[in-house]
Design a protein around this motif. Structure first.
Motif, PDB file in Angstrom:
ATOM      1  N   PHE A 217       0.792  -1.296   0.048  1.00 14.38           N
ATOM      2  CA  PHE A 217      -0.009  -0.134  -0.016  1.00 14.38           C
ATOM      3  C   PHE A 217       0.811   1.191   0.138  1.00 14.38           C
ATOM      4  N   GLY A 218       0.634   2.014  -0.990  1.00 10.18           N
ATOM      5  CA  GLY A 218       1.424   3.274  -1.198  1.00 10.18           C
ATOM      6  C   GLY A 218       2.765   3.365  -2.179  1.00 10.18           C
ATOM      7  N   VAL A 219       2.768   4.346  -2.902  1.00  8.95           N
ATOM      8  CA  VAL A 219       3.748   4.272  -3.940  1.00  8.95           C
ATOM      9  C   VAL A 219       5.260   3.946  -3.538  1.00  8.95           C
ATOM     10  N   ASN A 220       5.672   4.330  -2.388  1.00 10.80           N
ATOM     11  CA  ASN A 220       7.075   4.322  -1.901  1.00 10.80           C
ATOM     12  C   ASN A 220       7.408   2.933  -1.503  1.00 10.80           C
ATOM     13  N   THR A 221       5.903   2.334  -0.798  1.00 12.53           N
ATOM     14  CA  THR A 221       6.193   0.918  -0.401  1.00 12.53           C
ATOM     15  C   THR A 221       6.253  -0.139  -1.434  1.00 12.53           C
ATOM     16  N   THR A 222       5.540   0.241  -2.618  1.00 10.51           N
ATOM     17  CA  THR A 222       5.732  -0.810  -3.804  1.00 10.51           C
ATOM     18  C   THR A 222       6.971  -0.362  -4.381  1.00 10.51           C
ATOM     19  N   LYS A 223       7.367   0.774  -4.525  1.00  9.34           N
ATOM     20  CA  LYS A 223       8.697   1.090  -5.273  1.00  9.34           C
ATOM     21  C   LYS A 223       9.922   0.109  -4.470  1.00  9.34           C
ATOM     22  N   THR A 224       9.812   0.114  -3.165  1.00 15.06           N
ATOM     23  CA  THR A 224      10.780  -0.488  -2.167  1.00 15.06           C
ATOM     24  C   THR A 224      10.756  -2.021  -2.278  1.00 15.06           C
ATOM     25  N   ALA A 225       9.603  -2.402  -2.230  1.00 20.20           N
ATOM     26  CA  ALA A 225       9.280  -3.827  -2.548  1.00 20.20           C
ATOM     27  C   ALA A 225      10.175  -4.174  -3.841  1.00 20.20           C
ATOM     28  N   LYS A 226       9.541  -3.875  -4.950  1.00 22.29           N
ATOM     29  CA  LYS A 226      10.009  -4.087  -6.182  1.00 22.29           C
ATOM     30  C   LYS A 226      11.653  -4.005  -6.555  1.00 22.29           C
ATOM     31  N   GLU A 227      12.132  -2.778  -5.839  1.00 22.76           N
ATOM     32  CA  GLU A 227      13.509  -2.523  -6.074  1.00 22.76           C
ATOM     33  C   GLU A 227      14.195  -3.967  -5.107  1.00 22.76           C
ATOM     34  N   SER A 228      13.706  -4.396  -4.246  1.00 23.63           N
ATOM     35  CA  SER A 228      14.357  -5.107  -3.232  1.00 23.63           C
ATOM     36  C   SER A 228      13.978  -6.684  -3.960  1.00 23.63           C
TER      37      SER A 228
ATOM     38  N   VAL B  56       5.778  -8.872  -5.838  1.00 21.59           N
ATOM     39  CA  VAL B  56       4.572  -7.947  -5.504  1.00 21.59           C
ATOM     40  C   VAL B  56       3.445  -8.628  -6.600  1.00 21.59           C
ATOM     41  N   ALA B  57       2.235  -8.928  -5.533  1.00 20.16           N
ATOM     42  CA  ALA B  57       0.939  -9.428  -6.531  1.00 20.16           C
ATOM     43  C   ALA B  57      -0.118  -8.409  -6.379  1.00 20.16           C
ATOM     44  N   LEU B  58      -0.067  -7.357  -5.488  1.00 23.37           N
ATOM     45  CA  LEU B  58      -1.150  -6.590  -5.484  1.00 23.37           C
ATOM     46  C   LEU B  58      -0.712  -5.294  -5.142  1.00 23.37           C
ATOM     47  N   GLU B  59      -1.057  -4.174  -5.596  1.00 21.65           N
ATOM     48  CA  GLU B  59      -0.931  -2.777  -5.267  1.00 21.65           C
ATOM     49  C   GLU B  59      -1.948  -2.112  -4.737  1.00 21.65           C
ATOM     50  N   ALA B  60      -2.017  -1.048  -3.964  1.00 15.35           N
ATOM     51  CA  ALA B  60      -3.078  -0.122  -3.744  1.00 15.35           C
ATOM     52  C   ALA B  60      -2.337   1.052  -3.100  1.00 15.35           C
ATOM     53  N   PRO B  61      -3.110   2.267  -3.255  1.00 21.20           N
ATOM     54  CA  PRO B  61      -4.165   2.562  -3.984  1.00 21.20           C
ATOM     55  C   PRO B  61      -4.086   2.769  -5.504  1.00 21.20           C
ATOM     56  N   SER B  62      -5.339   2.622  -6.152  1.00 19.70           N
ATOM     57  CA  SER B  62      -5.371   2.585  -7.665  1.00 19.70           C
ATOM     58  C   SER B  62      -6.703   3.204  -7.705  1.00 19.70           C
ATOM     59  N   PRO B  63      -6.689   3.415  -9.151  1.00 20.85           N
ATOM     60  CA  PRO B  63      -8.138   3.928  -9.530  1.00 20.85           C
ATOM     61  C   PRO B  63      -9.222   2.803  -9.458  1.00 20.85           C
ATOM     62  N   LYS B  64      -8.794   1.711  -9.514  1.00 17.17           N
ATOM     63  CA  LYS B  64      -9.356   0.342  -9.350  1.00 17.17           C
ATOM     64  C   LYS B  64      -9.852   0.047  -7.923  1.00 17.17           C
ATOM     65  N   TYR B  65      -8.461  -0.068  -7.256  1.00 16.67           N
ATOM     66  CA  TYR B  65      -8.552  -0.269  -5.855  1.00 16.67           C
ATOM     67  C   TYR B  65      -8.124   0.711  -4.859  1.00 16.67           C
ATOM     68  N   PRO B  66      -9.146   1.536  -4.305  1.00 15.61           N
ATOM     69  CA  PRO B  66      -8.751   2.575  -3.494  1.00 15.61           C
ATOM     70  C   PRO B  66      -8.252   1.910  -2.150  1.00 15.61           C
TER      71      PRO B  66
END
Length: 248
Positions: A209-220, A224-234
């Protein structure tokens, strides 16, 4: 199939949490276990910032943690907070939490409507003669300071607490199909406690959850199977519900 999910947050206080709906709807187990925790700075560390609480006439709170640690520090320093101190809070929920420490008076407690700090700014501008103290975590950006500077408000930021790893005890298992994170610090804690996580748990997927969290997870290099928030998943629960449903 996703059957056991670890949510890296404290257990919800309300029985109406969407997490419980997901548990019963899909017959999954959701465990709540924070990877990080908040620790107060010591009075000595606070004094090193050369800040005197009584020099200020208003306090800006962006979270309940800020409230707890501000009043904890005042107690540690044996500072009596004046009855006319004003409090500016990012949300009404945060404002109401102040009742834990002082009597709630509308004439001295102010809050925003949207939960965003820039929505609170007009309230502070109406009291621009105040001297504002902003208690913060050691991990923060300059957004609040920059906004207050833009309105020429007199303010000082003070680190009163820090986010630290909530370490696992030796032998504590991590047998989950999915782990959901809400901050980059939580991911750092995971890799600190389980440095070989990717090799030992190759099938464990990650939700963020959160742009920075997603970025850190992917860089590590995490899966990553699901991300939020997004237009589809608030919300993360909306994303989780759809993820499990699509695999049931």
């Amino acid at each position: 199939m996703t059957k056991r999910i670890l949510v890296s947050q404290p257990k919800p206080s309300s029985e109406k949490s969407p997490y419980y709906d997901i548990e019963s709807k899909y017959d999954v187990e959701i465990v709540f276990r924070p990877f990080i925790k908040v620790a107060a700075v010591s009075p000595r560390e606070f004094r090193s910032q050369h800040i005197n609480i009584l020099d200020f006439t208003a306090i800006v709170f962006n979270s309940r943690h800020a409230i707890d640690n501000f009043f904890h520090m005042a107690r540690e320093l044996r500072v009596d907070i004046p009855a006319d101190m004003k409090y500016f809070c990012v949300t009404e929920q945060v404002a109401l939490y102040i009742q834990k420490y002082v009597q709630y008076r509308k004439r001295k407690i102010f809050f925003g409507a949207t939960g965003k700090m820039d929505d609170l700014l007009p309230q502070m501008v109406k009291h621009k003669t105040e001297r504002f103290l902003v208690p913060l975590s050691d991990v923060h950006n300059d957004d609040i300071a920059n906004m207050m500077d833009s309105k020429k408000l007199t303010h000082t930021e003070s680190v009163m607490y820090r986010t630290v790893s909530n370490d696992f005890v030796e032998g504590e298992p991590l047998d989950y199909d999915m782990i959901i994170f809400f901050s980059p610090t939580g991911i750092s804690s995971l890799l600190k406690n389980f440095p070989n996580f990717k090799k030992e748990y190759p099938n464990t997927v990650i939700g963020t959850f959160g742009v920075n969290t997603t970025k850190t997870a992917k860089e590590s290099g995490l899966n990553v199977a699901l991300e939020a928030p997004s237009p589809k998943y608030p919300s993360i629960t909306a994303a989780l519900n759809d993820y499990i449903k699509s695999r049931s």
